[in-house]
Design a protein around this motif. Structure first.
Motif, PDB file in Angstrom:
ATOM      1  N   ASP A  94      -0.310  -1.816   4.590  1.00 34.31           N
ATOM      2  CA  ASP A  94      -0.669  -1.178   3.319  1.00 34.31           C
ATOM      3  C   ASP A  94      -1.199   0.227   3.567  1.00 34.31           C
ATOM      4  OD1 ASP A  94      -2.866  -2.263   4.622  1.00 34.31           O
ATOM      5  OD2 ASP A  94      -3.885  -2.875   2.785  1.00 34.31           O
TER       6      ASP A  94
ATOM      7  N   GLU B 218       3.256 -10.798   4.146  1.00 31.73           N
ATOM      8  CA  GLU B 218       2.826  -9.658   3.346  1.00 31.73           C
ATOM      9  C   GLU B 218       3.984  -8.956   2.638  1.00 31.73           C
ATOM     10  OE1 GLU B 218      -0.818  -7.779   3.435  1.00 31.73           O
ATOM     11  OE2 GLU B 218      -0.610  -9.883   2.920  1.00 31.73           O
TER      12      GLU B 218
ATOM     13  N   ARG C 275       3.721  -8.449  -1.239  1.00 34.21           N
ATOM     14  CA  ARG C 275       2.606  -7.568  -1.604  1.00 34.21           C
ATOM     15  C   ARG C 275       2.924  -6.119  -1.244  1.00 34.21           C
ATOM     16  NH1 ARG C 275      -2.431  -5.514  -0.080  1.00 34.21           N
ATOM     17  NH2 ARG C 275      -2.052  -5.917   2.135  1.00 34.21           N
TER      18      ARG C 275
ATOM     19  N   SER D 203       2.068  -8.935   8.453  1.00 38.71           N
ATOM     20  CA  SER D 203       0.889  -9.781   8.308  1.00 38.71           C
ATOM     21  C   SER D 203      -0.339  -8.902   8.091  1.00 38.71           C
ATOM     22  CB  SER D 203       0.719 -10.669   9.542  1.00 38.71           C
ATOM     23  OG  SER D 203       0.744  -9.899  10.728  1.00 38.71           O
ATOM     24  N   PRO D 204      -1.407  -9.460   7.526  1.00 43.70           N
ATOM     25  CA  PRO D 204      -2.557  -8.631   7.111  1.00 43.70           C
ATOM     26  C   PRO D 204      -3.158  -7.789   8.224  1.00 43.70           C
ATOM     27  CG  PRO D 204      -2.718 -10.817   6.134  1.00 43.70           C
ATOM     28  CD  PRO D 204      -1.557 -10.870   7.095  1.00 43.70           C
ATOM     29  N   GLU D 205      -3.244  -8.351   9.452  1.00 42.97           N
ATOM     30  CA  GLU D 205      -3.917  -7.621  10.520  1.00 42.97           C
ATOM     31  C   GLU D 205      -3.167  -6.356  10.935  1.00 42.97           C
ATOM     32  OE1 GLU D 205      -1.205 -10.568  12.588  1.00 42.97           O
ATOM     33  OE2 GLU D 205      -2.544 -10.586  10.842  1.00 42.97           O
TER      34      GLU D 205
END
Length: 373
Positions: free
Chosen positions: A202, A228, A231, A196-198
């Motif tokens: 990346d 995610e 991505r 997840s983004p948090e």
């Protein structure tokens, strides 16, 4: 005393797993009967609820409307205290208590697990939510969190009307492993958590791309699944790391993820606690983490229990991790300190701390002079 635990659901998550760990070990002779109320009776963890724990369902009701149903259930079940673990559940319980009136309402213990500012930064209508919390939270007898900085944020926001604040440890590990020999140089790096983004995975991939330039035999495995994934897979392909970076998917337990791992990476934007850091330390896996609010700095003891990096620059992060990977003495020192830190977060010790806290409330009908600071 009869306690109702209020949760949104039982889908896999750190809060949900932690609450189940407590309920599964809750002593029968504690004098504290516990029931579970779910906003929605859904989730893969439902099968893990102990058979003696009653489960009630609000059938997906939203916060305001659900507070009316919750008030009815709390009265029907003669609940003495409501114990919550998320912001939405906190507000629902507080509204339900107000519906019931001061003389009929159970006492409330509000659990918070996420740094307040980081939480509000990701929510719509943050000023309104803050105002609601200032208005309602003083109705509780206590606010609990796994880390003091989370409580400090709430105390600063609520001000003089803030209820007593109490640190209660997360139940993370069953036991502490014996020390395992570490290689001269760490080569296999892992992450573990929801994609997840948090979580900032990346950054982990970008930093690994830099590290791989100077350490071609290194590889990175990301354990977990989530929104995610596509991505991150595209990022791996764009950086041409497909042969050395693997999205391994979900694993049944931390032990599986740490098997063969030389180091755990944490690149989160925010970690209210950081259970995975404790799990790695308990398994003897050295940890490298960015310094985000608030868990890593606390759990790594400012850098004694692992590598704490004050940068989110991929190249600089890679340089620091590469140096740690090549320094076996530093990793052995961190491993030894990590065992000591993880010992404070065993499931049994967490249950003891929680039971003692709630017994103190049971012994004092108004909760005064018994909790927190």
């Amino acid at each position: 005393m009869k306690i109702a635990v209020l949760l949104p659901h039982l889908r896999t998550g750190g809060i949900e797993r932690g609450m189940l760990s407590l309920l599964q070990r809750w002593p029968d002779d504690s004098g504290l009967e516990v029931i579970l109320i779910l906003q929605s009776r859904k989730g893969d963890l439902l099968d893990h609820v102990p058979p003696h724990v009653q489960v009630l369902d609000l059938q997906g009701a939203k916060v305001v409307g659900g507070s009316k149903v919750l008030a009815y259930l709390l009265h029907r079940e003669a609940v003495d205290l409501v114990w919550t673990a998320t912001n939405a559940a906190n507000v629902m319980a507080l509204l339900a208590a107000r519906r019931m009136g001061r003389r009929r309402a159970p006492r409330l213990v509000l659990g918070e697990h996420i740094p307040l500012q980081a939480f509000l930064d990701t929510r719509r209508f943050a000023p309104l939510r803050r105002a609601i919390m200032r208005q309602l939270y003083p109705d509780a007898v206590a606010i609990t969190a796994p880390l003091q900085p989370i409580l400090d944020e709430h105390r600063a926001m609520i001000g003089r009307r803030c209820p007593p604040c109490v640190v209660l440890p997360n139940p993370v590990v069953d036991a502490i492993a014996t020390a395992r020999p570490l290689p001269d140089r760490a080569r296999h790096f892992v992450t573990l958590g929801r994609l997840s983004p948090e979580k900032g995975y990346d950054l982990a991939i970008q930093a690994f791309a830099e590290l791989h330039k100077v350490q071609p035999d290194a590889r990175l495995t990301l354990h977990g699944d989530g929104p995610e994934r596509d991505r991150l897979q595209a990022l791996i392909a764009r950086l041409r790391l497909g042969d050395v970076v693997t999205l391994a998917g979900a694993v049944p337990d931390a032990q599986t993820a740490f098997r063969g791992a030389d180091m755990l990476w944490c690149t989160s934007h925010v970690e209210g606690f950081g259970n995975v850091l404790v799990e790695a330390m308990a398994h003897g896996v050295p940890v490298a983490s960015v310094n985000c609010p608030f868990g890593p700095a606390h759990l790594l003891a400012g850098g004694r229990g692992g590598l704490l990096c004050d940068t989110r620059n991929p190249e600089q992060l890679a340089q620091q991790i590469a140096a740690f990977a090549q320094d076996r003495v530093a990793r052995e020192t961190a491993q030894a300190e990590g065992f000591k830190i993880a010992a404070g977060y065993t499931k049994d010790s967490a249950v003891q701390a929680h039971v003692a806290f709630f017994q103190s409330l049971s012994d004092n009908s108004d909760g005064s002079d018994t909790v927190g600071s």
